[in-house]
Design a protein around this motif. Structure first.
Motif, PDB file in Angstrom:
ATOM      1  N   ASN A  34       0.826  -1.197   0.000  1.00 48.52           N
ATOM      2  CA  ASN A  34       0.000   0.000   0.000  1.00 48.52           C
ATOM      3  C   ASN A  34       0.871   1.262   0.000  1.00 48.52           C
ATOM      4  OD1 ASN A  34      -2.323   1.653   0.235  1.00 48.52           O
ATOM      5  ND2 ASN A  34      -2.126   1.663   2.451  1.00 48.52           N
ATOM      6  N   LEU A  35       1.878   1.282   0.819  1.00 50.81           N
ATOM      7  CA  LEU A  35       2.764   2.446   0.883  1.00 50.81           C
ATOM      8  C   LEU A  35       3.551   2.619  -0.407  1.00 50.81           C
ATOM      9  CD1 LEU A  35       4.104   2.197   4.535  1.00 50.81           C
ATOM     10  CD2 LEU A  35       2.346   3.733   3.649  1.00 50.81           C
ATOM     11  N   GLU A  36       4.027   1.496  -0.956  1.00 54.85           N
ATOM     12  CA  GLU A  36       4.778   1.559  -2.223  1.00 54.85           C
ATOM     13  C   GLU A  36       3.899   2.064  -3.359  1.00 54.85           C
ATOM     14  OE1 GLU A  36       8.042  -1.944  -1.291  1.00 54.85           O
ATOM     15  OE2 GLU A  36       6.264  -2.427  -2.492  1.00 54.85           O
ATOM     16  N   SER A  37       2.626   1.664  -3.371  1.00 54.84           N
ATOM     17  CA  SER A  37       1.743   2.109  -4.452  1.00 54.84           C
ATOM     18  C   SER A  37       1.460   3.606  -4.341  1.00 54.84           C
ATOM     19  CB  SER A  37       0.447   1.310  -4.458  1.00 54.84           C
ATOM     20  OG  SER A  37      -0.352   1.604  -3.343  1.00 54.84           O
ATOM     21  N   ARG A  38       1.465   4.152  -3.147  1.00 57.15           N
ATOM     22  CA  ARG A  38       1.299   5.594  -2.989  1.00 57.15           C
ATOM     23  C   ARG A  38       2.477   6.358  -3.573  1.00 57.15           C
ATOM     24  NH1 ARG A  38      -0.338   6.348   3.284  1.00 57.15           N
ATOM     25  NH2 ARG A  38      -1.978   4.773   3.326  1.00 57.15           N
ATOM     26  N   GLY A  39       3.652   5.766  -3.455  1.00 57.54           N
ATOM     27  CA  GLY A  39       4.861   6.414  -3.946  1.00 57.54           C
ATOM     28  C   GLY A  39       4.940   6.409  -5.478  1.00 57.54           C
ATOM     29  N   ASN A  40       4.159   5.551  -6.115  1.00 57.24           N
ATOM     30  CA  ASN A  40       4.209   5.431  -7.574  1.00 57.24           C
ATOM     31  C   ASN A  40       3.167   6.307  -8.266  1.00 57.24           C
ATOM     32  OD1 ASN A  40       6.256   3.538  -7.407  1.00 57.24           O
ATOM     33  ND2 ASN A  40       4.820   1.845  -7.199  1.00 57.24           N
ATOM     34  N   LYS A  41       2.506   7.166  -7.539  1.00 54.79           N
ATOM     35  CA  LYS A  41       1.458   8.000  -8.156  1.00 54.79           C
ATOM     36  C   LYS A  41       2.041   9.278  -8.678  1.00 54.79           C
ATOM     37  CE  LYS A  41      -2.347   6.185  -5.544  1.00 54.79           C
ATOM     38  NZ  LYS A  41      -3.442   6.395  -4.676  1.00 54.79           N
TER      39      LYS A  41
END
Length: 89
Positions: A82-89
């Motif tokens: 979840n945290l990694e996907s936030r960083g990819n936005k």
């Protein structure tokens, strides 16, 4: 009438069980293992449920530890994702 597990013990109680399982996983000490068994025994006594099964063929304590650690591993995996996907936005 059957109660839902969350109605029997508070979230803090369940968190304590997970903490006890984690502690045993880290130490491997018999006393820490027994603390998990004791928690399960007290849970059963509190709600007039059968005691945990501990035989040569099956251990509710070992199963509980395995399942709790699996749940925590999956939670950590999902949280990190979840945290990694936030960083990819």
């Amino acid at each position: 009438m059957s109660l839902h597990p969350s109605e029997l013990y508070s979230q803090s109680d369940w968190a304590e069980l997970f903490m006890l399982c984690s502690k045993y996983s880290e130490t491997g000490l018999w006393n820490d293992y027994r603390q998990v068994t004791y928690w399960l025994e007290e849970y059963s006594k509190s709600y007039d449920l059968p005691p945990p099964e501990e035989t040569a063929e099956w251990s509710d304590t070992a199963y509980t530890i395995k399942e709790a650690l699996s749940f925590l591993d999956k939670f950590a995996e999902n949280w990190t994702s979840n945290l990694e996907s936030r960083g990819n936005k």
